[in-house]
Design a protein around this motif. Sequence first.
Motif, PDB file in Angstrom:
ATOM      1  N   THR A 178       0.835  -1.211   0.000  1.00 47.82           N
ATOM      2  CA  THR A 178       0.000   0.000   0.000  1.00 47.82           C
ATOM      3  C   THR A 178       0.864   1.252   0.000  1.00 47.82           C
ATOM      4  OG1 THR A 178      -1.754  -1.168   1.180  1.00 47.82           O
ATOM      5  CG2 THR A 178      -1.820   1.235   1.227  1.00 47.82           C
ATOM      6  N   LEU A 179       1.947   1.236   0.780  1.00 51.22           N
ATOM      7  CA  LEU A 179       2.854   2.381   0.826  1.00 51.22           C
ATOM      8  C   LEU A 179       3.497   2.621  -0.542  1.00 51.22           C
ATOM      9  CD1 LEU A 179       4.625   1.765   4.269  1.00 51.22           C
ATOM     10  CD2 LEU A 179       2.853   3.454   3.747  1.00 51.22           C
ATOM     11  N   LEU A 180       3.870   1.549  -1.210  1.00 49.46           N
ATOM     12  CA  LEU A 180       4.453   1.675  -2.549  1.00 49.46           C
ATOM     13  C   LEU A 180       3.436   2.234  -3.539  1.00 49.46           C
ATOM     14  CD1 LEU A 180       6.550  -1.615  -2.847  1.00 49.46           C
ATOM     15  CD2 LEU A 180       7.436   0.723  -2.859  1.00 49.46           C
ATOM     16  N   LYS A 181       2.181   1.781  -3.412  1.00 51.31           N
ATOM     17  CA  LYS A 181       1.128   2.261  -4.314  1.00 51.31           C
ATOM     18  C   LYS A 181       0.918   3.768  -4.123  1.00 51.31           C
ATOM     19  CE  LYS A 181      -2.466   1.526  -7.107  1.00 51.31           C
ATOM     20  NZ  LYS A 181      -3.189   2.790  -6.995  1.00 51.31           N
ATOM     21  N   LYS A 182       0.940   4.227  -2.875  1.00 55.06           N
ATOM     22  CA  LYS A 182       0.786   5.653  -2.609  1.00 55.06           C
ATOM     23  C   LYS A 182       1.959   6.446  -3.188  1.00 55.06           C
ATOM     24  CE  LYS A 182      -1.988   5.272   1.624  1.00 55.06           C
ATOM     25  NZ  LYS A 182      -2.016   5.510   3.091  1.00 55.06           N
ATOM     26  N   ALA A 183       3.162   5.862  -3.069  1.00 54.77           N
ATOM     27  CA  ALA A 183       4.339   6.534  -3.627  1.00 54.77           C
ATOM     28  C   ALA A 183       4.247   6.626  -5.145  1.00 54.77           C
ATOM     29  CB  ALA A 183       5.601   5.784  -3.214  1.00 54.77           C
ATOM     30  N   LEU A 184       3.735   5.577  -5.788  1.00 55.98           N
ATOM     31  CA  LEU A 184       3.562   5.599  -7.240  1.00 55.98           C
ATOM     32  C   LEU A 184       2.500   6.618  -7.650  1.00 55.98           C
ATOM     33  CD1 LEU A 184       4.153   4.343 -10.056  1.00 55.98           C
ATOM     34  CD2 LEU A 184       2.353   2.659  -9.559  1.00 55.98           C
ATOM     35  N   ASP A 185       1.365   6.603  -6.948  1.00 56.90           N
ATOM     36  CA  ASP A 185       0.284   7.534  -7.267  1.00 56.90           C
ATOM     37  C   ASP A 185       0.707   8.983  -7.047  1.00 56.90           C
ATOM     38  OD1 ASP A 185      -1.319   5.389  -7.873  1.00 56.90           O
ATOM     39  OD2 ASP A 185      -2.342   5.340  -5.930  1.00 56.90           O
ATOM     40  N   GLY A 186       1.584   9.168  -6.066  1.00 64.12           N
ATOM     41  CA  GLY A 186       2.042  10.530  -5.778  1.00 64.12           C
ATOM     42  C   GLY A 186       3.192  10.985  -6.659  1.00 64.12           C
ATOM     43  N   GLY A 187       3.639  10.111  -7.557  1.00 59.86           N
ATOM     44  CA  GLY A 187       4.709  10.479  -8.468  1.00 59.86           C
ATOM     45  C   GLY A 187       6.078  10.445  -7.835  1.00 59.86           C
ATOM     46  N   GLN A 188       6.200   9.851  -6.679  1.00 62.94           N
ATOM     47  CA  GLN A 188       7.495   9.798  -5.996  1.00 62.94           C
ATOM     48  C   GLN A 188       8.426   8.742  -6.604  1.00 62.94           C
ATOM     49  OE1 GLN A 188       5.899   9.085  -2.061  1.00 62.94           O
ATOM     50  NE2 GLN A 188       6.216  11.221  -1.445  1.00 62.94           N
ATOM     51  N   ILE A 189       7.818   7.712  -7.207  1.00 62.94           N
ATOM     52  CA  ILE A 189       8.607   6.665  -7.880  1.00 62.94           C
ATOM     53  C   ILE A 189       7.989   6.376  -9.241  1.00 62.94           C
ATOM     54  CG2 ILE A 189       9.451   5.570  -5.764  1.00 62.94           C
ATOM     55  CD1 ILE A 189       7.253   3.475  -6.082  1.00 62.94           C
ATOM     56  N   SER A 190       8.815   5.815 -10.143  1.00 59.05           N
ATOM     57  CA  SER A 190       8.324   5.441 -11.469  1.00 59.05           C
ATOM     58  C   SER A 190       7.687   4.057 -11.423  1.00 59.05           C
ATOM     59  CB  SER A 190       9.490   5.441 -12.462  1.00 59.05           C
ATOM     60  OG  SER A 190      10.426   4.414 -12.109  1.00 59.05           O
ATOM     61  N   LEU A 191       7.024   3.672 -12.499  1.00 62.40           N
ATOM     62  CA  LEU A 191       6.380   2.360 -12.567  1.00 62.40           C
ATOM     63  C   LEU A 191       7.406   1.240 -12.465  1.00 62.40           C
ATOM     64  CD1 LEU A 191       3.850   0.618 -12.958  1.00 62.40           C
ATOM     65  CD2 LEU A 191       4.203   0.797 -15.434  1.00 62.40           C
ATOM     66  N   ILE A 192       8.510   1.352 -13.157  1.00 62.50           N
ATOM     67  CA  ILE A 192       9.520   0.290 -13.129  1.00 62.50           C
ATOM     68  C   ILE A 192      10.123   0.154 -11.734  1.00 62.50           C
ATOM     69  CG2 ILE A 192      11.417   1.800 -13.870  1.00 62.50           C
ATOM     70  CD1 ILE A 192      10.859  -1.912 -14.812  1.00 62.50           C
ATOM     71  N   THR A 193      10.302   1.316 -11.070  1.00 64.21           N
ATOM     72  CA  THR A 193      10.792   1.274  -9.685  1.00 64.21           C
ATOM     73  C   THR A 193       9.755   0.627  -8.772  1.00 64.21           C
ATOM     74  OG1 THR A 193      12.096   3.276 -10.046  1.00 64.21           O
ATOM     75  CG2 THR A 193      11.641   2.663  -7.750  1.00 64.21           C
ATOM     76  N   TYR A 194       8.499   0.973  -9.022  1.00 58.53           N
ATOM     77  CA  TYR A 194       7.407   0.379  -8.238  1.00 58.53           C
ATOM     78  C   TYR A 194       7.414  -1.142  -8.366  1.00 58.53           C
ATOM     79  CZ  TYR A 194       2.657  -1.176  -7.201  1.00 58.53           C
ATOM     80  OH  TYR A 194       1.575  -1.859  -6.717  1.00 58.53           O
ATOM     81  N   ILE A 195       7.529  -1.645  -9.613  1.00 59.99           N
ATOM     82  CA  ILE A 195       7.527  -3.102  -9.853  1.00 59.99           C
ATOM     83  C   ILE A 195       8.726  -3.755  -9.174  1.00 59.99           C
ATOM     84  CG2 ILE A 195       7.755  -4.887 -11.626  1.00 59.99           C
ATOM     85  CD1 ILE A 195       6.113  -3.083 -13.479  1.00 59.99           C
ATOM     86  N   GLN A 196       9.885  -3.118  -9.283  1.00 60.38           N
ATOM     87  CA  GLN A 196      11.088  -3.666  -8.653  1.00 60.38           C
ATOM     88  C   GLN A 196      10.941  -3.714  -7.126  1.00 60.38           C
ATOM     89  OE1 GLN A 196      14.023  -0.962 -10.172  1.00 60.38           O
ATOM     90  NE2 GLN A 196      14.424  -2.167 -12.039  1.00 60.38           N
ATOM     91  N   GLU A 197      10.394  -2.639  -6.563  1.00 57.74           N
ATOM     92  CA  GLU A 197      10.218  -2.585  -5.115  1.00 57.74           C
ATOM     93  C   GLU A 197       9.153  -3.573  -4.642  1.00 57.74           C
ATOM     94  OE1 GLU A 197      12.012  -0.822  -2.876  1.00 57.74           O
ATOM     95  OE2 GLU A 197      13.286  -0.333  -4.584  1.00 57.74           O
ATOM     96  N   VAL A 198       8.096  -3.723  -5.447  1.00 55.97           N
ATOM     97  CA  VAL A 198       7.058  -4.703  -5.111  1.00 55.97           C
ATOM     98  C   VAL A 198       7.659  -6.109  -5.057  1.00 55.97           C
ATOM     99  CG1 VAL A 198       5.064  -5.934  -6.070  1.00 55.97           C
ATOM    100  CG2 VAL A 198       5.011  -3.456  -5.873  1.00 55.97           C
ATOM    101  N   ASN A 199       8.470  -6.448  -6.043  1.00 55.90           N
ATOM    102  CA  ASN A 199       9.097  -7.775  -6.074  1.00 55.90           C
ATOM    103  C   ASN A 199      10.061  -7.956  -4.904  1.00 55.90           C
ATOM    104  OD1 ASN A 199       7.824  -8.842  -8.349  1.00 55.90           O
ATOM    105  ND2 ASN A 199       9.228  -7.778  -9.738  1.00 55.90           N
ATOM    106  N   PHE A 200      10.722  -6.865  -4.525  1.00 56.70           N
ATOM    107  CA  PHE A 200      11.635  -6.936  -3.384  1.00 56.70           C
ATOM    108  C   PHE A 200      10.867  -7.272  -2.101  1.00 56.70           C
ATOM    109  CE2 PHE A 200      13.403  -4.776   0.338  1.00 56.70           C
ATOM    110  CZ  PHE A 200      14.657  -5.363   0.412  1.00 56.70           C
ATOM    111  N   PHE A 201       9.788  -6.532  -1.855  1.00 54.93           N
ATOM    112  CA  PHE A 201       9.012  -6.772  -0.636  1.00 54.93           C
ATOM    113  C   PHE A 201       8.236  -8.085  -0.705  1.00 54.93           C
ATOM    114  CE2 PHE A 201       9.601  -2.167   0.055  1.00 54.93           C
ATOM    115  CZ  PHE A 201      10.036  -2.205   1.365  1.00 54.93           C
ATOM    116  N   LEU A 202       7.826  -8.475  -1.909  1.00 56.04           N
ATOM    117  CA  LEU A 202       7.150  -9.763  -2.072  1.00 56.04           C
ATOM    118  C   LEU A 202       8.095 -10.906  -1.700  1.00 56.04           C
ATOM    119  CD1 LEU A 202       4.746 -11.512  -3.047  1.00 56.04           C
ATOM    120  CD2 LEU A 202       5.735 -11.407  -5.349  1.00 56.04           C
TER     121      LEU A 202
END
Length: 393
Positions: A341-365
């Motif tokens: 959820t925190l990553l999703k908020k960061a993506l929606d807020g423009g703090q991270i890019s989509l590719i960074t979001y996917i990489q971070e999601v896989n890291f936490f997963l």
Amino acid sequence: MKRIKILFAVIIITINAQAKSFDEILHEIAANNPILASSVAQNEAEVNTLKSENNLPDPAIDFEHKWGKEGRKWGVGVSQSIEWPGVYSTRNEAIKSASQAIEFLNKANYLDKLVEVKLLLIDIINVRKQLALVNQLDAQMNSLTLKYQHGLKHGEVTKLDINKLKIEKIAISREIKSLNNQLEMLKASLINENGGNDISLIISSLNNYPNEIILPEEKYEELLREFDPQIAQYRSMAKTYELNAKVIKMSKHPGFSLGYKLENELGNYFNGFSIGISVPVFSQKHKSDAISASQKALTLQNKAFEIERLAQLKAQRSNAIALYQEMEEYRPTLECHDNLTLLKKALDGGQISLITYIQEVNFFLEAQQNYLNVEYRYFQILATLNKYALLDK
């Protein structure tokens, strides 16, 4: 009205199933297990076979007919053989001791089955937890895909972003399929363990691991010596050998045969009793030595089993402590925060890019899956470490 009654019946059944404790479910499944029931029946047959060994021999009936120049004569008799007095009572004690050993064997088989089923249920809980995690990610990716498809129509995102999400979705779908296949195989095993009975209510209740703790090392040693049915079986068998040795010693005394005879000789009738004595000179040879050797082997087996089991308990406890400490290291970061959820908020807020979001999601997963694997291994070890607690339920 009929539908309402059916609905209430389903609700009541569901509540009853959820009210059952983890251990109650285990005992219910073990009670339905056909292999366990077959083992008990087979051991019961062995007990009855042992009891038959102390029966008196069947009565013997003899008949003779002779003829000669003076005429004919015939005779008929019935006799019963018995062993030395005291043999039967001592052998009966030995049979009782052997029967107790078989009862402990049944108990050992039952306990092993409880642990086996418990490990199976833990496998199911683990897969369901893994599925819940990946399904959460899948739902988030579905929501994100819809949002990006809408953005593509308005020129807010590129086709490349959509393709990144599709590739990620393929990987997630593959993981979900793999976990569902594992779950179906585990369900099939559980149906088999449950004697073919329905398991849907059992599965629906398997959301969390059983509530267990690690006991002090000396407590496990105490539980082993007091409650392990295998050790109790060894003790009963040792007593059985001791009593069988007494039976063999007493069987070296003479046996007797008592009978009644009726004879007709040339028209004259004679009747009376017959007494016989059997001297066991050869039949008991080497039996005492065999019993002594078996008793010695049993004592050594018991000692070896106790040493091995204590070493296993000590190693399992150390391993469980290490896994628990690792879980505690993961817990504050993974359980107290919803990182997706925190990553999703960061993506929606423009703090991270989509590719960074996917990489971070896989890291936490991966981190969450590692935590679930540590938790899974921890409760696997506790299932065998705390096995003796199952006998008190």
